[in-house]
Design a protein around this motif. Structure first.
Motif, PDB file in Angstrom:
ATOM      1  N   SER A  28      10.474  28.873 -55.972  1.00  0.00           N
ATOM      2  CA  SER A  28      11.892  29.680 -55.408  1.00  0.00           C
ATOM      3  C   SER A  28      12.644  28.669 -54.193  1.00  0.00           C
ATOM      4  O   SER A  28      12.111  27.932 -53.833  1.00  0.00           O
ATOM      5  CB  SER A  28      11.618  31.072 -54.885  1.00  0.00           C
ATOM      6  OG  SER A  28      10.905  31.665 -55.871  1.00  0.00           O
ATOM      7  N   LEU A  29      13.905  28.853 -54.455  1.00  0.00           N
ATOM      8  CA  LEU A  29      14.815  28.389 -53.548  1.00  0.00           C
ATOM      9  C   LEU A  29      15.955  29.254 -53.394  1.00  0.00           C
ATOM     10  O   LEU A  29      16.276  29.924 -54.310  1.00  0.00           O
ATOM     11  CB  LEU A  29      15.490  26.963 -54.023  1.00  0.00           C
ATOM     12  CG  LEU A  29      14.476  25.774 -53.923  1.00  0.00           C
ATOM     13  CD1 LEU A  29      15.314  24.465 -54.584  1.00  0.00           C
ATOM     14  CD2 LEU A  29      14.098  25.084 -52.422  1.00  0.00           C
ATOM     15  N   ARG A  30      16.570  29.244 -52.066  1.00  0.00           N
ATOM     16  CA  ARG A  30      17.840  29.943 -51.828  1.00  0.00           C
ATOM     17  C   ARG A  30      18.921  29.112 -51.464  1.00  0.00           C
ATOM     18  O   ARG A  30      18.634  28.304 -50.396  1.00  0.00           O
ATOM     19  CB  ARG A  30      17.317  31.139 -50.783  1.00  0.00           C
ATOM     20  CG  ARG A  30      18.447  32.079 -50.461  1.00  0.00           C
ATOM     21  CD  ARG A  30      17.988  33.116 -49.602  1.00  0.00           C
ATOM     22  NE  ARG A  30      19.086  34.367 -49.365  1.00  0.00           N
ATOM     23  CZ  ARG A  30      19.667  34.352 -48.416  1.00  0.00           C
ATOM     24  NH1 ARG A  30      19.574  33.886 -47.079  1.00  0.00           N
ATOM     25  NH2 ARG A  30      20.851  35.184 -48.371  1.00  0.00           N
ATOM     26  N   LEU A  31      19.902  29.018 -52.293  1.00  0.00           N
ATOM     27  CA  LEU A  31      21.112  28.226 -51.666  1.00  0.00           C
ATOM     28  C   LEU A  31      22.102  29.298 -51.030  1.00  0.00           C
ATOM     29  O   LEU A  31      22.088  30.463 -51.574  1.00  0.00           O
ATOM     30  CB  LEU A  31      21.733  27.631 -53.005  1.00  0.00           C
ATOM     31  CG  LEU A  31      20.899  26.858 -54.134  1.00  0.00           C
ATOM     32  CD1 LEU A  31      21.809  26.435 -55.154  1.00  0.00           C
ATOM     33  CD2 LEU A  31      20.107  25.857 -53.244  1.00  0.00           C
ATOM     34  N   SER A  32      22.850  28.492 -50.005  1.00  0.00           N
ATOM     35  CA  SER A  32      23.878  29.058 -49.308  1.00  0.00           C
ATOM     36  C   SER A  32      25.104  28.373 -49.427  1.00  0.00           C
ATOM     37  O   SER A  32      25.045  27.214 -49.443  1.00  0.00           O
ATOM     38  CB  SER A  32      23.262  29.260 -47.764  1.00  0.00           C
ATOM     39  OG  SER A  32      22.125  30.055 -47.772  1.00  0.00           O
ATOM     40  N   CYS A  33      25.884  29.092 -49.351  1.00  0.00           N
ATOM     41  CA  CYS A  33      27.478  28.466 -49.123  1.00  0.00           C
ATOM     42  C   CYS A  33      28.334  29.092 -48.264  1.00  0.00           C
ATOM     43  O   CYS A  33      28.567  30.384 -48.479  1.00  0.00           O
ATOM     44  CB  CYS A  33      28.233  28.313 -50.702  1.00  0.00           C
ATOM     45  SG  CYS A  33      29.710  27.840 -50.762  1.00  0.00           S
ATOM     46  N   ALA A  34      28.751  28.367 -47.316  1.00  0.00           N
ATOM     47  CA  ALA A  34      29.655  28.843 -46.374  1.00  0.00           C
ATOM     48  C   ALA A  34      31.010  27.994 -46.500  1.00  0.00           C
ATOM     49  O   ALA A  34      31.077  26.823 -46.408  1.00  0.00           O
ATOM     50  CB  ALA A  34      28.845  28.364 -44.928  1.00  0.00           C
ATOM     51  N   ALA A  35      32.156  28.807 -45.969  1.00  0.00           N
ATOM     52  CA  ALA A  35      33.476  28.565 -45.982  1.00  0.00           C
ATOM     53  C   ALA A  35      33.599  28.042 -44.378  1.00  0.00           C
ATOM     54  O   ALA A  35      33.277  28.606 -43.482  1.00  0.00           O
ATOM     55  CB  ALA A  35      34.364  29.447 -46.336  1.00  0.00           C
ATOM     56  N   SER A  36      33.979  26.707 -44.315  1.00  0.00           N
ATOM     57  CA  SER A  36      34.318  26.014 -43.089  1.00  0.00           C
ATOM     58  C   SER A  36      35.812  25.939 -43.030  1.00  0.00           C
ATOM     59  O   SER A  36      36.524  25.437 -43.429  1.00  0.00           O
ATOM     60  CB  SER A  36      33.666  24.498 -42.905  1.00  0.00           C
ATOM     61  OG  SER A  36      34.354  24.038 -41.822  1.00  0.00           O
ATOM     62  N   GLY A  37      36.280  26.975 -42.165  1.00  0.00           N
ATOM     63  CA  GLY A  37      37.613  27.411 -41.885  1.00  0.00           C
ATOM     64  C   GLY A  37      38.134  28.502 -42.636  1.00  0.00           C
ATOM     65  O   GLY A  37      37.199  29.210 -43.574  1.00  0.00           O
ATOM     66  N   SER A  38      39.398  28.929 -42.563  1.00  0.00           N
ATOM     67  CA  SER A  38      39.596  30.217 -43.143  1.00  0.00           C
ATOM     68  C   SER A  38      40.061  30.077 -44.663  1.00  0.00           C
ATOM     69  O   SER A  38      41.133  29.217 -44.838  1.00  0.00           O
ATOM     70  CB  SER A  38      40.767  30.820 -42.499  1.00  0.00           C
ATOM     71  OG  SER A  38      41.284  32.000 -42.884  1.00  0.00           O
ATOM     72  N   ILE A  39      39.517  30.803 -45.596  1.00  0.00           N
ATOM     73  CA  ILE A  39      40.115  31.116 -46.897  1.00  0.00           C
ATOM     74  C   ILE A  39      40.493  32.408 -47.239  1.00  0.00           C
ATOM     75  O   ILE A  39      39.499  33.309 -47.425  1.00  0.00           O
ATOM     76  CB  ILE A  39      39.050  30.479 -47.891  1.00  0.00           C
ATOM     77  CG1 ILE A  39      38.371  29.206 -47.532  1.00  0.00           C
ATOM     78  CG2 ILE A  39      39.399  30.618 -49.244  1.00  0.00           C
ATOM     79  CD1 ILE A  39      37.313  28.663 -48.493  1.00  0.00           C
ATOM     80  N   PRO A  40      41.737  32.622 -47.222  1.00  0.00           N
ATOM     81  CA  PRO A  40      42.071  34.148 -47.384  1.00  0.00           C
ATOM     82  C   PRO A  40      42.059  34.464 -48.660  1.00  0.00           C
ATOM     83  O   PRO A  40      42.253  33.553 -49.639  1.00  0.00           O
ATOM     84  CB  PRO A  40      43.489  34.243 -47.075  1.00  0.00           C
ATOM     85  CG  PRO A  40      43.988  32.716 -47.054  1.00  0.00           C
ATOM     86  CD  PRO A  40      42.879  31.858 -46.947  1.00  0.00           C
ATOM     87  N   SER A  41      41.838  35.708 -48.821  1.00  0.00           N
ATOM     88  CA  SER A  41      42.168  36.413 -50.220  1.00  0.00           C
ATOM     89  C   SER A  41      41.153  35.898 -51.312  1.00  0.00           C
ATOM     90  O   SER A  41      41.856  35.496 -52.422  1.00  0.00           O
ATOM     91  CB  SER A  41      43.684  36.477 -50.561  1.00  0.00           C
ATOM     92  OG  SER A  41      44.304  37.040 -49.726  1.00  0.00           O
ATOM     93  N   ILE A  42      40.182  35.421 -51.113  1.00  0.00           N
ATOM     94  CA  ILE A  42      38.940  35.001 -52.062  1.00  0.00           C
ATOM     95  C   ILE A  42      38.855  36.139 -52.969  1.00  0.00           C
ATOM     96  O   ILE A  42      38.562  37.264 -53.027  1.00  0.00           O
ATOM     97  CB  ILE A  42      37.638  34.985 -51.314  1.00  0.00           C
ATOM     98  CG1 ILE A  42      37.752  33.675 -50.416  1.00  0.00           C
ATOM     99  CG2 ILE A  42      36.726  34.576 -52.580  1.00  0.00           C
ATOM    100  CD1 ILE A  42      36.413  33.210 -49.940  1.00  0.00           C
ATOM    101  N   ASP A  43      38.875  35.753 -54.488  1.00  0.00           N
ATOM    102  CA  ASP A  43      38.949  36.759 -55.625  1.00  0.00           C
ATOM    103  C   ASP A  43      37.521  36.422 -56.213  1.00  0.00           C
ATOM    104  O   ASP A  43      36.990  37.369 -56.831  1.00  0.00           O
ATOM    105  CB  ASP A  43      39.905  36.432 -56.572  1.00  0.00           C
ATOM    106  CG  ASP A  43      39.875  37.541 -57.866  1.00  0.00           C
ATOM    107  OD1 ASP A  43      39.822  36.749 -58.849  1.00  0.00           O
ATOM    108  OD2 ASP A  43      40.028  38.622 -57.478  1.00  0.00           O
ATOM    109  N   ASN A  44      37.373  35.276 -56.406  1.00  0.00           N
ATOM    110  CA  ASN A  44      35.953  34.812 -57.160  1.00  0.00           C
ATOM    111  C   ASN A  44      35.268  33.880 -56.649  1.00  0.00           C
ATOM    112  O   ASN A  44      35.913  33.035 -56.011  1.00  0.00           O
ATOM    113  CB  ASN A  44      36.612  34.144 -58.515  1.00  0.00           C
ATOM    114  CG  ASN A  44      35.673  33.750 -59.586  1.00  0.00           C
ATOM    115  OD1 ASN A  44      34.411  33.461 -59.310  1.00  0.00           O
ATOM    116  ND2 ASN A  44      36.011  33.551 -60.808  1.00  0.00           N
ATOM    117  N   MET A  45      33.636  34.202 -56.494  1.00  0.00           N
ATOM    118  CA  MET A  45      32.984  32.933 -55.835  1.00  0.00           C
ATOM    119  C   MET A  45      31.587  32.667 -56.867  1.00  0.00           C
ATOM    120  O   MET A  45      31.324  33.686 -57.221  1.00  0.00           O
ATOM    121  CB  MET A  45      32.515  33.498 -54.457  1.00  0.00           C
ATOM    122  CG  MET A  45      33.448  33.763 -53.268  1.00  0.00           C
ATOM    123  SD  MET A  45      32.672  34.327 -51.846  1.00  0.00           S
ATOM    124  CE  MET A  45      32.388  32.722 -51.317  1.00  0.00           C
TER     125      MET A  45
END
Length: 116
Positions: free
Chosen positions: A17-34
């Motif tokens: 098993s592995l767990r991936l993470s994804c972080a936004a560096s800086g502001s990303i407003p109004s995210i609809d889809n990730m």
């Protein structure tokens, strides 16, 4: 300029098993889809999993029952828990976000290698 940064990739044996993470560096407003794509050697980039705001998680058939995507809206983070990994899961995993206005952000990718 906001950007996405992935982490959590690595080398794992089949069945692991592995767990991936994804972080936004800086502001990303109004995210609809990730979500997450992967790019395997010699293959086209394929969608692995995604979460659209207000909707249920969606998965590629090849990973259903093994991968779980989750999202932390407060932190603008998305995760991919990958269980029972197979050699066919090997590739570069890239996270992305799409805002309500259609702006797309990509991460640089994190390598996942499944091998004995």
């Amino acid at each position: 300029q906001a950007q996405l940064v992935e982490s959590g990739g690595g080398l794992v044996q089949p069945g692991g098993s592995l767990r991936l993470s994804c972080a936004a560096s800086g502001s990303i407003p109004s995210i609809d889809n990730m979500g997450w794509y992967r790019q395997a050697p010699g293959k086209q980039r394929e969608l692995v999993a995604r979460i659209i705001s207000g909707g249920s998680p969606e998965y590629a058939d090849a990973v259903k029952g093994r991968f779980t995507i989750s999202r932390d809206n407060a932190k603008n983070m998305v995760y991919l828990q990958m269980n029972t990994l197979e050699p066919e899961d090997t590739g570069v995993y890239l996270c992305y976000t799409i805002t309500r206005w259609g702006k797309v952000y990509w991460g640089q990718g994190t390598q996942v290698t499944v091998s004995p």
